[in-house]
Design a protein around this motif. Structure first.
Motif, PDB file in Angstrom:
ATOM      1  N   ILE A   1       2.862  -0.166  11.242  1.00 17.16           N
ATOM      2  CA  ILE A   1       2.470  -1.441  10.888  1.00 17.16           C
ATOM      3  C   ILE A   1       1.021  -1.353   9.853  1.00 17.16           C
ATOM      4  O   ILE A   1       0.538  -2.506   9.667  1.00 17.16           O
ATOM      5  CB  ILE A   1       1.692  -2.284  12.303  1.00 17.16           C
ATOM      6  N   SER A   2       0.868  -0.317   9.309  1.00 20.86           N
ATOM      7  CA  SER A   2      -0.305  -0.052   8.491  1.00 20.86           C
ATOM      8  C   SER A   2       0.344   0.604   7.214  1.00 20.86           C
ATOM      9  O   SER A   2       0.007  -0.271   6.336  1.00 20.86           O
ATOM     10  CB  SER A   2      -1.281   0.944   9.017  1.00 20.86           C
ATOM     11  N   ASP A   3       0.842   1.610   6.997  1.00 23.05           N
ATOM     12  CA  ASP A   3       0.950   2.306   5.640  1.00 23.05           C
ATOM     13  C   ASP A   3       2.219   1.783   5.059  1.00 23.05           C
ATOM     14  O   ASP A   3       2.365   1.532   3.859  1.00 23.05           O
ATOM     15  CB  ASP A   3       1.033   4.031   6.026  1.00 23.05           C
ATOM     16  N   LEU A   4       3.086   1.820   5.892  1.00 25.31           N
ATOM     17  CA  LEU A   4       4.781   1.236   5.479  1.00 25.31           C
ATOM     18  C   LEU A   4       4.642  -0.115   4.823  1.00 25.31           C
ATOM     19  O   LEU A   4       5.086  -0.249   3.974  1.00 25.31           O
ATOM     20  CB  LEU A   4       5.706   1.564   6.346  1.00 25.31           C
ATOM     21  N   PRO A   5       4.034  -1.141   5.440  1.00 21.96           N
ATOM     22  CA  PRO A   5       3.924  -2.352   5.004  1.00 21.96           C
ATOM     23  C   PRO A   5       3.260  -2.397   3.244  1.00 21.96           C
ATOM     24  O   PRO A   5       3.658  -3.196   2.636  1.00 21.96           O
ATOM     25  CB  PRO A   5       3.119  -3.304   6.043  1.00 21.96           C
ATOM     26  N   MET A   6       2.275  -1.710   3.552  1.00 26.02           N
ATOM     27  CA  MET A   6       1.584  -1.401   2.116  1.00 26.02           C
ATOM     28  C   MET A   6       2.456  -0.634   1.109  1.00 26.02           C
ATOM     29  O   MET A   6       2.324  -1.297  -0.225  1.00 26.02           O
ATOM     30  CB  MET A   6       0.340  -0.413   2.309  1.00 26.02           C
ATOM     31  N   LYS A   7       3.039   0.208   1.471  1.00 25.46           N
ATOM     32  CA  LYS A   7       4.111   0.813   0.454  1.00 25.46           C
ATOM     33  C   LYS A   7       5.073  -0.234  -0.144  1.00 25.46           C
ATOM     34  O   LYS A   7       5.519  -0.239  -1.138  1.00 25.46           O
ATOM     35  CB  LYS A   7       4.758   2.053   0.977  1.00 25.46           C
ATOM     36  N   ARG A   8       5.589  -0.949   0.579  1.00 20.02           N
ATOM     37  CA  ARG A   8       6.804  -2.023   0.446  1.00 20.02           C
ATOM     38  C   ARG A   8       6.275  -3.435  -0.016  1.00 20.02           C
ATOM     39  O   ARG A   8       6.969  -4.095  -0.544  1.00 20.02           O
ATOM     40  CB  ARG A   8       7.357  -2.406   1.700  1.00 20.02           C
ATOM     41  N   GLY A   9       4.865  -3.221  -0.141  1.00 25.39           N
ATOM     42  CA  GLY A   9       4.309  -4.640  -0.676  1.00 25.39           C
ATOM     43  C   GLY A   9       4.387  -5.707   0.032  1.00 25.39           C
ATOM     44  O   GLY A   9       4.085  -6.674  -0.477  1.00 25.39           O
ATOM     45  N   ILE A  10       4.512  -5.498   1.394  1.00 23.92           N
ATOM     46  CA  ILE A  10       4.451  -6.787   2.199  1.00 23.92           C
ATOM     47  C   ILE A  10       3.260  -7.198   2.402  1.00 23.92           C
ATOM     48  O   ILE A  10       2.705  -8.588   2.405  1.00 23.92           O
ATOM     49  CB  ILE A  10       5.033  -6.450   3.570  1.00 23.92           C
ATOM     50  N   ILE A  11       2.180  -6.524   2.591  1.00 26.74           N
ATOM     51  CA  ILE A  11       0.647  -6.623   2.587  1.00 26.74           C
ATOM     52  C   ILE A  11      -0.032  -5.909   1.448  1.00 26.74           C
ATOM     53  O   ILE A  11       0.420  -4.837   1.031  1.00 26.74           O
ATOM     54  CB  ILE A  11       0.022  -6.354   4.152  1.00 26.74           C
ATOM     55  N   THR A  12      -1.385  -6.542   1.311  1.00 29.31           N
ATOM     56  CA  THR A  12      -2.020  -6.052   0.112  1.00 29.31           C
ATOM     57  C   THR A  12      -3.478  -5.243   0.621  1.00 29.31           C
ATOM     58  O   THR A  12      -4.102  -4.668  -0.157  1.00 29.31           O
ATOM     59  CB  THR A  12      -2.235  -6.977  -0.906  1.00 29.31           C
ATOM     60  N   ASN A  13      -3.835  -5.761   1.800  1.00 31.87           N
ATOM     61  CA  ASN A  13      -5.137  -5.374   2.670  1.00 31.87           C
ATOM     62  C   ASN A  13      -4.776  -5.074   3.932  1.00 31.87           C
ATOM     63  O   ASN A  13      -3.821  -5.768   4.592  1.00 31.87           O
ATOM     64  CB  ASN A  13      -6.232  -6.250   2.146  1.00 31.87           C
ATOM     65  N   ARG A  14      -5.709  -4.533   4.582  1.00 35.41           N
ATOM     66  CA  ARG A  14      -5.708  -4.359   6.003  1.00 35.41           C
ATOM     67  C   ARG A  14      -7.089  -4.170   6.751  1.00 35.41           C
ATOM     68  O   ARG A  14      -7.907  -3.387   5.901  1.00 35.41           O
ATOM     69  CB  ARG A  14      -4.919  -2.936   6.310  1.00 35.41           C
ATOM     70  N   ASN A  15      -7.039  -4.486   8.013  1.00 36.77           N
ATOM     71  CA  ASN A  15      -8.276  -4.212   8.605  1.00 36.77           C
ATOM     72  C   ASN A  15      -7.888  -3.524   9.883  1.00 36.77           C
ATOM     73  O   ASN A  15      -6.786  -3.353  10.353  1.00 36.77           O
ATOM     74  CB  ASN A  15      -8.819  -5.707   9.064  1.00 36.77           C
TER      75      ASN A  15
END
Length: 455
Positions: free
Chosen positions: A426-440
């Motif tokens: 729920i952290s790195d893979l969504p960033m790679k796919r462009g689903i999210i642009t930041n994370r906390n």
């Protein structure tokens, strides 16, 4: 009592000749390219993405030549979760977690696509011309090599267009995937046994006029083969009420009720028959004229004339291609009481799509036989209906079950439908796919914990 039923060997009736260059060649000289289809995960596709998938299928199918059959086959098989507790580095809690889900049942999904190039004569054959009704199958010779070359070029374009969409991935099946090896079953053997379990022996196949039995498994078949059975409107997606709210919509494909939401062993077959569109429209023009001349004798003729003219107007106004289509749900069980329940469940699933459930007891044998990979040319023409490519594609299932994330980093969660454990990043893979642009990140620990993290 003497057995009066006719028996023969599978070898004498088997309609396929060989597998060459990863293509199936039938004894009637039909050529089939086979693919494994990777679909998006359930409950992860938005409305715009469903439209993009629908458009990609449409563009790809438009590249195929006339007298081609597009056969999409979705397998939904009940399996038991088998944990991998032998891997290194598992803690006591991790092993206990895996053992807790041991043998938990879930519905697994496998999707295949078969593109079959056949002839005009084969596309018009009815059920009494099936290879099941022939005494001896004499292999035919492929005479037009140029047609084969153009078809393979169209298949390559089809694969590239679908893969470029970014939502659906086609993977070409090899010869070992189709016919199997000494260690694993091939797709043909799996279909003839209706089982994906290793070392499943071949069993007797009883193809009766109203019943089909494979070993102890009995089939029940529901078909969508008439326009009277279809809903008034169709769309690329539909709202899933159980997970939707007043402010948000949870979307699934239109045919999802007969997909993962139908929790039993079943196969959902989707056929598109690409005839010559101009020839079809000319036939409808002639039929409309005949209906017009007979309209004074029957109101039914007048209504049919109006429907045919609406079909022709749609085709000519928007440049649509006239095709035929067919869809069926084939479920099976080895228990009589469970089979009765399967009939009700399948009929209810079709009713959720606003279709009229039609339990087919006439062409079960020929439809099962035509569902074999590479044998779509044996499909009975009377079981199909005329439509256009766009509305027919709305009956394609467009999602698969949840998959484990390839990333080693993640947490354990459970499948929403069956409770099967899933490894999810729920952290790195969504960033790679462009689903999210930041994370906390939230860190909870004892005194001194921050110092350990900073070090």
């Amino acid at each position: 009592m003497r057995n009066t039923g006719k028996a023969t060997t599978l070898e004498s009736k088997f309609p396929l000749l060989a597998v060459e260059n990863n293509c199936i060649i039938s004894k009637d000289a039909d050529i089939t390219a086979c693919f494994r289809v990777h679909l998006p995960e359930l409950f992860t596709v938005a409305s715009a993405e469903y439209d993009a998938i629908h458009s990609a299928w449409h563009k790809a199918i438009k590249t195929l030549p006339d007298y081609t059959i597009v056969h999409k086959q979705d397998w939904y098989i009940k399996e038991s979760y088998a944990p991998d507790i032998a891997q290194d580095g598992l803690s006591f809690l991790a092993k206990s977690y895996q053992q807790h889900f041991n043998e938990r049942p879930f519905l697994n999904h496998y999707c295949y696509l078969f593109l079959t190039k056949t002839t005009k004569e084969r596309m018009r054959m009815q059920s009494n011309f099936s290879s099941l009704c022939k005494g001896v199958l004499i292999p035919k010779e492929i005479r037009d090599k140029e047609t084969v070359r153009k078809f393979m070029e169209a298949v390559a374009q089809f694969e590239r267009i679908v893969n470029d969409s970014g939502f659906v991935k086609l993977e070409r099946l090899t010869e070992d995937d189709i016919i199997g090896t000494g260690e694993k079953q091939g797709l043909l053997e799996q279909y003839l046994t209706l089982s994906r379990e290793a070392e499943t022996p071949m069993q007797d196949i009883a193809l009766g006029s109203e019943d089909v039995r494979i070993g102890n498994k009995r089939l029940c078949l529901h078909t969508l083969s008439d326009t009277d059975d279809l809903p008034n409107t169709v769309s690329a997606n539909t709202r899933y009420e159980k997970l939707s709210t007043d402010r948000s919509d949870c979307l699934l494909s239109f045919a999802s009720p007969v997909g993962l939401l139908l929790s039993c062993n079943h196969i959902y077959n989707q056929y598109l028959f690409l005839d010559n569109s101009d020839e079809n429209l000319r036939k409808f023009e002639k039929s409309a004229r005949n209906m017009h001349s007979l309209a004074r004798y029957s109101r039914a003729n007048q209504i049919n004339k109006e429907w045919i003219e609406r079909y022709l107007n749609e085709a000519h106004s928007f440049g649509l291609s006239s095709i035929r289509a067919h869809f069926n749900v084939m479920a099976w069980s080895d228990d009589a009481s469970e089979l009765k329940q399967l009939k009700n469940d399948t009929g209810s699933a079709l009713a959720l799509m606003e279709c009229k459930p039609r339990h087919n007891t006439v062409d079960v044998a020929t439809l099962y036989w035509a569902g074999m990979a590479g044998n779509a040319g044996d499909f009975p023409a009377e079981e199909s209906f005329y439509t256009f490519i766009e509305p027919a594609l709305c009956f394609f299932t467009e999602e698969t079950n949840y998959l484990n994330s390839p990333s080693p980093f993640g947490i354990k969660m459970a499948d929403r439908l069956t409770g099967k454990p899933i490894h999810l990043d729920i952290s790195d893979l969504p960033m790679k796919r462009g689903i999210i642009t930041n994370r906390n990140r939230f860190v909870l620990g004892p005194s001194g914990g921050w110092r350990a993290i900073l070090n």
